[in-house]
Design an enzyme around this catalytic site. Structure first.
Site, PDB file in Angstrom:
ATOM      1  N   HIS A 179      22.987  55.779  87.624  1.00  0.00           N
ATOM      2  CA  HIS A 179      24.066  55.384  88.544  1.00  0.00           C
ATOM      3  C   HIS A 179      25.224  56.399  88.573  1.00  0.00           C
ATOM      4  CE1 HIS A 179      25.460  52.830  84.875  1.00  0.00           C
ATOM      5  NE2 HIS A 179      26.153  53.945  84.886  1.00  0.00           N
TER       6      HIS A 179
ATOM      7  N   HIS B 226      32.563  50.214  83.990  1.00  0.00           N
ATOM      8  CA  HIS B 226      33.246  51.427  83.509  1.00  0.00           C
ATOM      9  C   HIS B 226      34.750  51.312  83.690  1.00  0.00           C
ATOM     10  CE1 HIS B 226      29.142  52.538  84.622  1.00  0.00           C
ATOM     11  NE2 HIS B 226      29.229  53.564  83.824  1.00  0.00           N
TER      12      HIS B 226
ATOM     13  N   HIS C  81      22.937  61.412  78.331  1.00  0.00           N
ATOM     14  CA  HIS C  81      24.118  62.170  78.755  1.00  0.00           C
ATOM     15  C   HIS C  81      25.319  61.821  77.890  1.00  0.00           C
ATOM     16  CE1 HIS C  81      24.633  58.409  81.084  1.00  0.00           C
ATOM     17  NE2 HIS C  81      25.840  58.758  81.494  1.00  0.00           N
TER      18      HIS C  81
ATOM     19  N   GLU D  89      23.171  53.747  77.829  1.00  0.00           N
ATOM     20  CA  GLU D  89      22.896  52.883  78.994  1.00  0.00           C
ATOM     21  C   GLU D  89      21.417  52.548  79.121  1.00  0.00           C
ATOM     22  OE1 GLU D  89      26.649  54.355  81.776  1.00  0.00           O
ATOM     23  OE2 GLU D  89      24.722  55.337  81.985  1.00  0.00           O
TER      24      GLU D  89
END
Lengths: 117, 283
Positions: B12, B59, B196, B243
């Site tokens: 995303h 977030h 990441h 995630e």
């Protein structure tokens, strides 16, 4: 101040836990406010006053003034909220990656591409 | 009755929204990524789900550190996107399915998951991007009802991989026990990942070897990643690579064997190893 929990260190990485969340609360709360365009404008209008209004420490206010991302992380900043601070200046995650690793943006991008080989 | 037609796992990364608004899908940088969604859309055209249960992580749009639920379920009639602070285009509201939401809440709390329920919930790029990738036409999106499920990956400790897997299984049981009037088709979505890291001196960390092993595990050995602790996952996949917990949750909801419909993996999109997978329950 800690959480009373022992962690294994991960180089170049801070585990954002309760102790960090407590240390960075005011800073992160200010950055969370930048979801709102009116607040972004108020910050740009008078940065020091805006930091003061959210109760940032002198160190945190200085790191905001210096745009010092690594220092902001040390002072409890969370990457998701700091991204909203960086967004005010239209810095993307690769700009930030370069800033934090001491590379140029091109070098940072090349390193990402190399990770895919 | 209700049945699960499959699980879509999707990155995303925020810049995806910008690329779509600029119509940059065909540019050399973006093409290898966007090409991975053609088979996803073809599959969706075939199975035509009514509802998407979207397992994602906020977030800092809906939740702040003042109150940080480990698991939250949206129970709203609609979900609004809003200004996230750094300029991605806002998208139209997503219709909800409060009846299914409350059924999930009853069933999951009945299985001793201590949830937070939200009758108002903003959804950020973790919901809007995968929805736009799967249904680029706003009219198509408006025809899909969503139930957002939020997993905390903002502040340690996160729920363990094992717990997320168990939550996914419980979501699967909740959906299959749902007494819907129509023949309700539900798709699971798990958004985020893969490896990441955005912050610190290790910013830009990517672990292709781990990602490929994880992707392989999803069909035959889906609980493989549950062996890792939260700290292990940060070390192996980067601070935001965790995630993959959303992927695990969405995978576990299939309750048993799975068949891979399509899979794509591309490095990099922004600072991220981007992954796209569709799984169907094994017949």
């Amino acid at each position: 101040m800690g959480t009373g929990t022992t962690r294994h260190e991960i180089p170049g990485t801070t585990i954002f836990d309760g102790a960090e969340a407590q240390k960075g609360y005011a800073l992160n709360k200010m950055c969370f406010s930048f979801n709102d365009g009116t607040n972004r404008a108020a910050f740009l209008d008078d940065e020091e006053a805006y930091c003061h209004r959210y109760g940032l420490s002198d160190d945190q206010t200085k790191a905001i003034r210096d745009r010092d991302v690594l220092r902001l992380l040390e002072l409890g900043g969370h990457p998701y909220y700091l991204a909203k601070f960086a967004g005010i200046f239209r810095l993307d995650v690769q700009d930030l990656g370069a800033l934090q690793t001491g590379l140029s943006k091109e070098e940072f991008q090349a390193r990402l591409v190399a990770a895919g080989r | 009755m209700a049945r699960i037609v499959g699980s879509i796992m999707s990155t995303h990364v925020p810049s995806i929204a910008g690329a779509m608004s600029r119509h940059a899908e065909g540019e050399p940088y973006w093409k290898p990524f966007f090409d991975g969604y053609e088979p996803v859309r073809a599959w969706l055209d075939e199975v035509r789900p009514d509802v998407a249960v979207v397992v994602h992580n906020d977030h800092g749009l809906n939740f702040f550190l003042d109150k940080m639920p480990t698991f939250a379920v949206g129970c709203a009639p609609q979900y609004l996107h809003a200004d996230e602070g750094w300029g991605i285009p806002e998208v139209e509201p997503f219709p909800g399915d409060p009846q299914l939401s409350w059924h999930l809440v009853e069933s999951l709390i009945g299985e001793e998951f201590d949830l937070t329920t939200c009758q108002e919930m903003l959804v950020d790029h973790a919901v809007t991007n995968p929805m736009q990738l799967c249904w680029p036409d706003p009219d198509d999106r408006a025809a899909i009802r969503i139930v957002p499920v939020t997993v905390n990956t903002v502040m340690f400790p996160y729920p363990s991989a094992r717990r997320c897997y168990a939550l996914g299984e419980a979501i699967g049981r909740a959906i299959t026990s749902y007494d819907a009037e129509e023949d309700l088709k539900v798709v699971l979505m798990g958004t985020g990942g893969l490896s990441h890291q955005l912050e610190g001196r290790r910013a830009g960390f990517i672990n292709k070897e781990f990602d490929l092993r994880f992707l392989e595990s999803l069909t035959e050995e889906p609980a493989w990643a549950t062996q890792y602790s939260g700290e292990d996952l940060v070390r192996l996949t980067g601070s935001q690579g965790v995630e993959l917990l959303m992927w695990l949750t969405a995978r576990a909801a299939l309750l048993g064997g799975a068949r891979k419909v399509t899979s794509n993996y591309h490095i990099p999109i922004s600072n991220t190893a981007a992954g796209t997978v569709v799984l169907e329950p094994a017949a």
